[in-house]
Write a protein that holds these residues in place. Structure first.
Motif, PDB file in Angstrom:
ATOM      1  N   VAL A 151     -19.806 -15.505  50.216  1.00  0.00           N
ATOM      2  CA  VAL A 151     -20.823 -16.542  50.405  1.00  0.00           C
ATOM      3  C   VAL A 151     -22.161 -16.008  49.910  1.00  0.00           C
ATOM      4  CG1 VAL A 151     -22.041 -17.972  52.076  1.00  0.00           C
ATOM      5  CG2 VAL A 151     -19.595 -17.470  52.383  1.00  0.00           C
ATOM      6  N   GLN A 152     -22.835 -16.858  49.049  1.00  0.00           N
ATOM      7  CA  GLN A 152     -24.123 -16.466  48.505  1.00  0.00           C
ATOM      8  C   GLN A 152     -25.229 -16.993  49.422  1.00  0.00           C
ATOM      9  OE1 GLN A 152     -24.675 -14.554  45.745  1.00  0.00           O
ATOM     10  NE2 GLN A 152     -26.840 -14.591  46.282  1.00  0.00           N
ATOM     11  N   ALA A 153     -25.989 -16.171  50.063  1.00  0.00           N
ATOM     12  CA  ALA A 153     -27.077 -16.589  50.967  1.00  0.00           C
ATOM     13  C   ALA A 153     -28.227 -17.218  50.167  1.00  0.00           C
ATOM     14  CB  ALA A 153     -27.585 -15.393  51.754  1.00  0.00           C
ATOM     15  N   LEU A 154     -28.797 -18.327  50.703  1.00  0.00           N
ATOM     16  CA  LEU A 154     -29.947 -18.961  50.051  1.00  0.00           C
ATOM     17  C   LEU A 154     -31.174 -18.075  50.193  1.00  0.00           C
ATOM     18  CD1 LEU A 154     -29.479 -22.643  51.264  1.00  0.00           C
ATOM     19  CD2 LEU A 154     -28.986 -21.706  48.997  1.00  0.00           C
ATOM     20  N   PRO A 155     -32.051 -18.118  49.201  1.00  0.00           N
ATOM     21  CA  PRO A 155     -33.243 -17.267  49.293  1.00  0.00           C
ATOM     22  C   PRO A 155     -34.182 -17.741  50.416  1.00  0.00           C
ATOM     23  CG  PRO A 155     -33.338 -18.694  47.370  1.00  0.00           C
ATOM     24  CD  PRO A 155     -31.957 -18.821  47.921  1.00  0.00           C
ATOM     25  N   ILE A 156     -34.732 -16.851  51.164  1.00  0.00           N
ATOM     26  CA  ILE A 156     -35.594 -17.157  52.309  1.00  0.00           C
ATOM     27  C   ILE A 156     -36.990 -17.601  51.857  1.00  0.00           C
ATOM     28  CG2 ILE A 156     -36.667 -16.233  54.384  1.00  0.00           C
ATOM     29  CD1 ILE A 156     -33.690 -16.644  54.588  1.00  0.00           C
TER      30      ILE A 156
END
Length: 453
Positions: A61-66
């Motif tokens: 899973v690719q985490a969305l940028p904060i």
């Protein structure tokens, strides 16, 4: 021996079956059915989980940028709306503080701008609505007020622009809505309308409408009741002033009086007929003379004998004194011509008006005269302001009605004066409106019945 006993047992069972075949059949059926139901109840509906194959799935899973999310939250803003009523002690800072606005530039603008200063000038009780940012900065302020024009109101708008705050004053039309109300007389008309939360302006109009038939200072009885439909004039959705009474019903001493506003349109109408109040069968309630030269008010002295407060002796009081504050408009009770306008002995500032058929009216103790000799005046026109000039112990209007020089009771003259007629061509439209008015008055009456129950 065992064989012999077993043989005898089988013979006995065989004999029982032959003797009782139905009982044996029913018993076997019951046993089989019970066994079947039990089997159905416990039989599994799916494969045993322990027998199912196990499979493991792994996904990345690719985490969305904060940072973009944080930037979006930082840029989010909202507006707050609040309404307050001005107070006599208000300053610009105090008003904005109650409106939850912390904005020094807005406070300075309200003090300096010519239009914006209207917010705090004059009478208190003005309704002010603001839109503010989430940082308590003023974005928009609006205030509305009534004018003498019954069709439009004024609106002050203070708005923030890229270059700063600016103001403007606008005119906008009212939106009229109808309201229904009813009441019962226990002591006075105003006490009854206060109890029913009916504006004073409506009470005054009701008294004016029925003044030729009901003496509201002497004829009211406990238990008299009334129903009324009237306009409320709204500005941007908020009630700002009371409009016209559209229809009314008053039951006085068991007698029912009804009235409705009607203005002829199209065929049968004329420029002279500006609309008026009629009974529901088409009789005009407008008579040649009004019963009072001031709007409905307390009458301090009627047409009778009295002890004169200045001359200190009993004498006939050949007129009616209407107690009213200095500056209250005095109006002519009928069409006529000004015969005299000026100062005269004990009358002080006085106006004499000549009407047709040898009729004459007198308006005395005026603080100001608004007409001049020879001027034509129409019923209801302001001819001066109430005062205390001449032989007067306090501000009031002394009013006389003379017929061929002889003094007459003005209430009697008003009741006996002829009514004006509705043009025949307007009757079809009138009847259509009157049908709706009857339903409205019935609905208003039901309000009073519900309140009583």
């Amino acid at each position: 021996m065992i064989k012999n006993e077993l043989s005898r047992g089988l013979q006995a069972v065989s004999g029982f079956i032959h003797r009782h075949p139905k009982r044996i059949t029913g018993t076997l059926a019951a046993l089989l059915l019970g066994t079947g139901v039990t089997a159905f109840g416990v039989a599994p509906l799916a494969p045993d989980a322990a027998d199912m194959p196990v499979r493991q799935v792994l996904e990345s899973v690719q985490a969305l940028p904060i940072e973009p999310q944080s930037d979006m939250l930082g840029e989010f803003s909202y507006s707050l709306f609040r309404t307050e009523t001005t107070r006599s002690s208000d300053t610009a800072d105090a008003l904005l503080r109650r409106l939850a606005i912390d904005d020094a530039s807005a406070s300075a603008f309200l003090r300096a701008d010519t239009n914006a200063r209207l917010v705090l000038s004059g009478r208190a009780g003005k309704t002010v609505t603001v839109e503010a940012s989430d940082s308590q900065q003023l974005l928009k302020l609006s205030m509305r007020w009534a004018t003498e024009d019954d069709s439009q109101f004024k609106r002050l708008v203070v708005e923030r622009t890229p270059t700063g705050l600016v103001s403007r004053i606008e005119s906008a039309p009212y939106a009229a809505t109808a309201r229904l109300a009813s009441g019962s007389i226990q002591s006075s008309l105003f006490a009854a309308t206060d109890e029913a939360r009916i504006p004073d302006a409506v009470a005054v109009q009701v008294a004016e409408i029925f003044s030729s038939d009901i003496d509201f200072r002497r004829d009211l009885r406990k238990g008299d009741r009334f129903n009324v439909v009237y306009e409320t004039l709204e500005a941007d959705g908020e009630p700002l002033r009371t409009g016209r009474v559209l229809s009314a019903e008053f039951v006085n001493a068991g007698k029912t009086h009804q009235a409705m506003w009607f203005q002829p349109q199209g065929q049968g109408a004329s420029a002279a007929n500006k609309g008026g109040y009629y009974t529901l069968d088409g009789q005009s309630l407008r008579r040649a003379y009004l019963s009072s030269p001031v709007e409905f008010s307390r009458v301090s002295s009627g047409f009778s004998m009295r002890f004169h407060p200045i001359l200190q002796k009993w004498r006939a009081h050949l007129g009616t004194d209407f107690a009213a504050p200095t500056g209250t408009p005095a109006r002519t009770v009928g069409d006529g011509v000004v015969e005299f306008a000026g100062a005269q002995n004990g009358y002080g500032n006085v106006v004499f008006i000549r009407h047709r058929n040898g009729h004459e009216t007198v308006y005395a103790h005026l603080s100001q005269i608004s007409v001049q000799r020879g001027q034509n005046v129409s019923q209801g026109q302001t001819i001066g302001l109430v005062g205390a000039t001449g032989w007067a112990t306090g501000p009031h209007l002394h009013f006389e009605f003379r017929v061929n020089g002889a003094h007459q009771d003005p209430m009697t003259i008003a009741k006996q004066s002829e009514t004006l007629t509705l043009p025949a061509g307007a009757m079809p439209a009138f009847r259509a409106v009157a049908a709706g008015v009857r339903s409205q008055l019935q609905a208003a009456a039901s309000i009073g019945q519900t309140r009583a129950e």
